[in-house]
Scaffold this motif. Structure first.
Motif, PDB file in Angstrom:
ATOM      1  N   LYS A  59       0.839  -1.197   0.000  1.00 62.86           N
ATOM      2  CA  LYS A  59       0.000   0.000   0.000  1.00 62.86           C
ATOM      3  C   LYS A  59       0.875   1.248   0.000  1.00 62.86           C
ATOM      4  CE  LYS A  59      -4.146  -1.768   2.311  1.00 62.86           C
ATOM      5  NZ  LYS A  59      -5.080  -1.407   1.226  1.00 62.86           N
ATOM      6  N   ALA A  81      -3.800   3.436  -0.746  1.00 61.04           N
ATOM      7  CA  ALA A  81      -4.324   2.697  -1.889  1.00 61.04           C
ATOM      8  C   ALA A  81      -3.381   1.547  -2.206  1.00 61.04           C
ATOM      9  CB  ALA A  81      -4.491   3.600  -3.109  1.00 61.04           C
ATOM     10  N   GLY A  92      -0.478   9.481  -8.522  1.00 65.25           N
ATOM     11  CA  GLY A  92      -1.358   9.464  -7.367  1.00 65.25           C
ATOM     12  C   GLY A  92      -2.299  10.656  -7.410  1.00 65.25           C
ATOM     13  N   SER A  95      -7.992  13.222  -3.675  1.00 62.87           N
ATOM     14  CA  SER A  95      -9.275  13.921  -3.781  1.00 62.87           C
ATOM     15  C   SER A  95      -9.966  13.929  -2.427  1.00 62.87           C
ATOM     16  CB  SER A  95     -10.173  13.243  -4.831  1.00 62.87           C
ATOM     17  OG  SER A  95     -10.359  11.879  -4.521  1.00 62.87           O
ATOM     18  N   ARG A 102      -9.350  10.762  -0.333  1.00 62.24           N
ATOM     19  CA  ARG A 102      -9.186   9.512  -1.071  1.00 62.24           C
ATOM     20  C   ARG A 102      -7.900   9.587  -1.906  1.00 62.24           C
ATOM     21  NH1 ARG A 102     -14.063  11.458  -1.765  1.00 62.24           N
ATOM     22  NH2 ARG A 102     -13.633  12.109  -3.913  1.00 62.24           N
ATOM     23  N   SER A 104      -6.148   7.653  -5.303  1.00 58.49           N
ATOM     24  CA  SER A 104      -6.245   6.715  -6.426  1.00 58.49           C
ATOM     25  C   SER A 104      -4.870   6.607  -7.073  1.00 58.49           C
ATOM     26  CB  SER A 104      -7.271   7.202  -7.458  1.00 58.49           C
ATOM     27  OG  SER A 104      -8.543   7.340  -6.876  1.00 58.49           O
ATOM     28  N   LEU A 105      -4.450   5.381  -7.356  1.00 52.99           N
ATOM     29  CA  LEU A 105      -3.153   5.132  -7.976  1.00 52.99           C
ATOM     30  C   LEU A 105      -3.354   4.504  -9.343  1.00 52.99           C
ATOM     31  CD1 LEU A 105      -1.120   3.602  -5.001  1.00 52.99           C
ATOM     32  CD2 LEU A 105      -1.001   5.950  -5.854  1.00 52.99           C
ATOM     33  N   VAL A 106      -2.658   5.039 -10.333  1.00 52.39           N
ATOM     34  CA  VAL A 106      -2.708   4.452 -11.677  1.00 52.39           C
ATOM     35  C   VAL A 106      -1.279   4.356 -12.195  1.00 52.39           C
ATOM     36  CG1 VAL A 106      -5.023   5.301 -12.194  1.00 52.39           C
ATOM     37  CG2 VAL A 106      -3.057   6.725 -12.751  1.00 52.39           C
ATOM     38  N   LEU A 123     -14.691   8.645 -14.997  1.00 52.65           N
ATOM     39  CA  LEU A 123     -15.164   8.635 -13.618  1.00 52.65           C
ATOM     40  C   LEU A 123     -16.679   8.749 -13.537  1.00 52.65           C
ATOM     41  CD1 LEU A 123     -12.437  10.929 -11.974  1.00 52.65           C
ATOM     42  CD2 LEU A 123     -12.404   8.457 -12.371  1.00 52.65           C
ATOM     43  N   GLY A 142     -15.156   3.695 -14.772  1.00 54.65           N
ATOM     44  CA  GLY A 142     -14.023   3.358 -13.926  1.00 54.65           C
ATOM     45  C   GLY A 142     -12.785   2.899 -14.677  1.00 54.65           C
ATOM     46  N   GLU A 144      -9.899   3.359 -18.135  1.00 53.13           N
ATOM     47  CA  GLU A 144      -9.132   4.394 -18.817  1.00 53.13           C
ATOM     48  C   GLU A 144      -8.705   3.909 -20.190  1.00 53.13           C
ATOM     49  OE1 GLU A 144      -4.798   4.553 -17.955  1.00 53.13           O
ATOM     50  OE2 GLU A 144      -5.429   3.714 -16.029  1.00 53.13           O
TER      51      GLU A 144
END
Length: 232
Positions: A59, A81, A92, A95, A102, A104-106, A123, A142, A144
């Motif tokens: 994490k 996350a 990262g 939000s 929150r 979010s990791l991509v 989103l 959700g 991409e």
């Protein structure tokens, strides 16, 4: 004689670029490679520079300021996350606010061939249809997609977005016009329009892709100074 400190077996080295999604500017802290918290300023219009950090037990976390002035007080975790499987280079997105923050990791798909691309994050709670020169795509909720527009450099391109409609299949829900630059990648977020279920809004950032050069060797006796401020 003191024993040498052993590396944390749960620490996973990562490189992350961060952005604030809701606040124009906010400060968080992350762990540096040595496990010490460093403060980072986030902005909603751009990504930070790449930050060398670490994740623990799979994490990655961002931290807030301690509740009191005790220098030994641990930093509160704002949000965590899970690392995407097999990924160590990340974007990262922070939000929300307060207890509702929150993360979010991509995967950060930065490379020489990322310049000139547009990356769309849907989103919205439903799929979004997309048409642009040379492309017709449906982006599931959700998910991409990254596209290289078939638009000549330094010319303008146009795209339209569609939402499902029970009566006639799809309805126009928004549009986009951009200047195609071959050294820029765009990251766009598609969100429901407040108060209008049939429209979407687009929020995004641009990042110039440049060749990363190795740092020049420091003269003897010089010390390298980190741009991030170590807390405590």
């Amino acid at each position: 004689m003191f024993a040498a400190a052993l590396p944390d077996p749960e620490a996973i080295p990562v490189t992350v670029k961060l952005m604030s999604f809701d606040d124009p500017q906010r400060e968080v802290a992350v762990l540096n490679p040595a496990g010490k918290p460093v403060s980072v300023q986030l902005y909603s219009h751009s990504l930070t520079a790449a930050i060398s950090s670490q994740a623990k037990a799979g994490k990655f976390s961002v931290f807030g300021k301690p509740a009191d002035q005790d220098p030994k007080a641990p930093l509160p975790v704002l949000a965590s996350a899970d690392l995407p499987a097999g990924e160590r280079k990340l974007i990262g997105i922070v939000s929300g606010a307060g207890a509702a923050t929150r993360l979010s990791l991509v995967p950060d798909q930065t490379s020489d061939n990322a310049a000139g691309t547009i990356r769309f994050f849907n989103l919205c709670p439903q799929p979004v249809g997309l048409t642009m020169p040379g492309e017709r795509q449906i982006i599931p909720s959700g998910k991409e997609i990254t596209l290289r527009p078939k638009v000549k450099p330094s010319e303008y391109g146009q795209a339209q977005f569609f939402l499902p409609n029970a009566e006639d299949g799809w309805q126009v829900a928004g549009g986009l016009r951009w200047l195609q630059l071959q050294d820029i990648r765009s990251i766009l977020f598609l969100l429901p329009a407040p108060g209008d279920a049939g429209m979407i809004v687009i929020r995004g950032i641009e990042e110039r892709i440049v060749e990363e050069l190795a740092p020049a060797a420091a003269p003897p006796g010089d010390k390298q100074v980190s741009k991030n401020k170590v807390l405590r």
